[in-house]
Design an enzyme around this catalytic site. Structure first.
Site, PDB file in Angstrom:
ATOM      1  N   ILE A   1      -7.160   7.572  -1.572  1.00 38.43           N
ATOM      2  CA  ILE A   1      -7.056   6.116  -1.520  1.00 38.43           C
ATOM      3  C   ILE A   1      -7.975   5.683  -0.387  1.00 38.43           C
ATOM      4  O   ILE A   1      -7.948   6.260   0.691  1.00 38.43           O
ATOM      5  CB  ILE A   1      -5.595   5.664  -1.286  1.00 38.43           C
ATOM      6  CG1 ILE A   1      -5.473   4.140  -1.180  1.00 38.43           C
ATOM      7  CG2 ILE A   1      -4.972   6.298  -0.062  1.00 38.43           C
ATOM      8  CD1 ILE A   1      -4.005   3.642  -1.144  1.00 38.43           C
ATOM      9  N   SER A   2      -8.831   4.706  -0.637  1.00 38.40           N
ATOM     10  CA  SER A   2      -9.801   4.274   0.377  1.00 38.40           C
ATOM     11  C   SER A   2      -9.088   3.668   1.577  1.00 38.40           C
ATOM     12  O   SER A   2      -7.993   3.122   1.451  1.00 38.40           O
ATOM     13  CB  SER A   2     -10.750   3.237  -0.204  1.00 38.40           C
ATOM     14  OG  SER A   2     -11.394   3.735  -1.355  1.00 38.40           O
ATOM     15  N   GLN A   3      -9.727   3.749   2.745  1.00 39.70           N
ATOM     16  CA  GLN A   3      -9.118   3.160   3.945  1.00 39.70           C
ATOM     17  C   GLN A   3      -9.092   1.636   3.805  1.00 39.70           C
ATOM     18  O   GLN A   3      -9.955   1.048   3.141  1.00 39.70           O
ATOM     19  CB  GLN A   3      -9.876   3.594   5.190  1.00 39.70           C
ATOM     20  CG  GLN A   3     -11.262   3.011   5.278  1.00 39.70           C
ATOM     21  CD  GLN A   3     -12.003   3.470   6.510  1.00 39.70           C
ATOM     22  OE1 GLN A   3     -12.983   4.192   6.409  1.00 39.70           O
ATOM     23  NE2 GLN A   3     -11.546   3.047   7.671  1.00 39.70           N
TER      24      GLN A   3
ATOM     25  N   ARG B   1       0.824  -1.221   0.000  1.00 44.15           N
ATOM     26  CA  ARG B   1       0.000   0.000   0.000  1.00 44.15           C
ATOM     27  C   ARG B   1       0.854   1.265   0.000  1.00 44.15           C
ATOM     28  O   ARG B   1       0.490   2.262  -0.605  1.00 44.15           O
ATOM     29  CB  ARG B   1      -0.926  -0.055   1.227  1.00 44.15           C
ATOM     30  CG  ARG B   1      -1.917   1.089   1.341  1.00 44.15           C
ATOM     31  CD  ARG B   1      -2.945   0.784   2.425  1.00 44.15           C
ATOM     32  NE  ARG B   1      -3.679   1.945   2.859  1.00 44.15           N
ATOM     33  CZ  ARG B   1      -4.848   2.358   2.355  1.00 44.15           C
ATOM     34  NH1 ARG B   1      -5.409   1.676   1.385  1.00 44.15           N
ATOM     35  NH2 ARG B   1      -5.456   3.428   2.809  1.00 44.15           N
TER      36      ARG B   1
ATOM     37  N   ILE C   1     -12.432  -0.471   4.193  1.00 45.41           N
ATOM     38  CA  ILE C   1     -13.482  -0.460   3.163  1.00 45.41           C
ATOM     39  C   ILE C   1     -13.045  -1.258   1.928  1.00 45.41           C
ATOM     40  O   ILE C   1     -13.858  -1.930   1.289  1.00 45.41           O
ATOM     41  CB  ILE C   1     -13.951   0.984   2.830  1.00 45.41           C
ATOM     42  CG1 ILE C   1     -15.292   0.975   2.088  1.00 45.41           C
ATOM     43  CG2 ILE C   1     -12.929   1.769   2.045  1.00 45.41           C
ATOM     44  CD1 ILE C   1     -16.477   0.626   2.948  1.00 45.41           C
TER      45      ILE C   1
END
Ligand code: SAH
Length: 218
Positions: free
Chosen positions: A68-70, A42, A73
């Site tokens: 950027i999504s957590q 990541r 999720i």
């Protein structure tokens, strides 16, 4: 075919393990998803200045007003998409930095991902190529109406919120396929749409917060 990334990069195993433990505490149970999240680097998908926070459970800016999504999720949506079964061909709408595509690449045979902002598209494509994720095809296009030329898909996942459920999109699902997406404007909910021989079934899941799905290329 699973492409395992084997922890490329500098971030310690321990930092990633902590993220996986947290995902378990948050209720993620699918071992294939947890393994894919452990392997996807990541920190390589975000600016170096933010890399120390890469494995925290937060969304982070990736420029052009996008995020950027957590991790939670990303894991949750892919867990719902997989439904405990291997995935064939998957469409992701909203490539962003390409992180979710890198996770998907490990649990799906083939991934198509579409991004409307050209510099994001170019950077994600380069990053995914550098990671040698050869089962991902990155496209520069408005994905709001899906990707008809590559349909049907066993899974469709949307990383931006549409004001309402699109009929055009669900038509690109294969029989037995699933679509996971945020829907709404001020108030957004996660939905899963399933297609079987009799038609479609929609289920409203939980409140979420995503950037809006926008029209046209930029
Ligand atoms: N999956 C991404 C999250 C990206 S945020 C990740 O892992 O980082 C959502 C992305 O959807 C943004 O990059 C935004 O530009 C893109 N997007 C919004 N509307 C779109 C559309 N109509 N077609 C394609 N991409 C779109």
């Amino acid at each position: 075919m699973n492409t395992r990334l084997n922890g490329i990069g500098m971030t310690s195993q321990r930092t990633r393990l902590r993220m996986i433990e947290r995902l378990r505490e948050q209720g993620i149970k699918d071992e294939a998803v947890l393994a894919a999240m452990f392997d996807a680097p990541r920190h390589l998908f975000i600016d170096e200045a933010l890399a120390s926070r890469a494995y925290d459970d937060v969304s982070l800016p990736i420029n052009f007003n996008q995020t950027i999504s957590q991790p939670y999720i990303v894991a949750r949506m892919i867990e719902i998409l997989r439904n405990g079964k291997p995935l064939g061909r998957v469409l992701e709408i909203g490539t962003g930095c390409g992180y979710q595509a890198a996770v998907l690449a490990q649990v799906a045979r083939e991934v198509y991902t579409v991004e409307r902002i050209q510099p994001l598209y170019e950077r994600a494509r380069r990053q995914l190529r550098d990671l040698k994720l050869r089962n991902v095809s990155v496209r520069y296009a408005d994905g709001s109406a899906g990707l008809p030329e590559a349909a049907p898909f066993d899974g469709i996942i949307m990383a931006a919120a549409a004001p309402m459920l699109s009929a055009a999109l669900r038509e690109q699902l294969a029989t037995g396929g699933r679509m996971v997406l945020p829907v709404g404007t001020q108030e957004q909910w996660l939905y899963v749409v399933e297609r079987d021989a009799n038609g479609f079934r929609e289920t409203k899941l939980e409140p979420v917060k995503f950037v809006p799905l926008l029209m046209g290329k930029a």
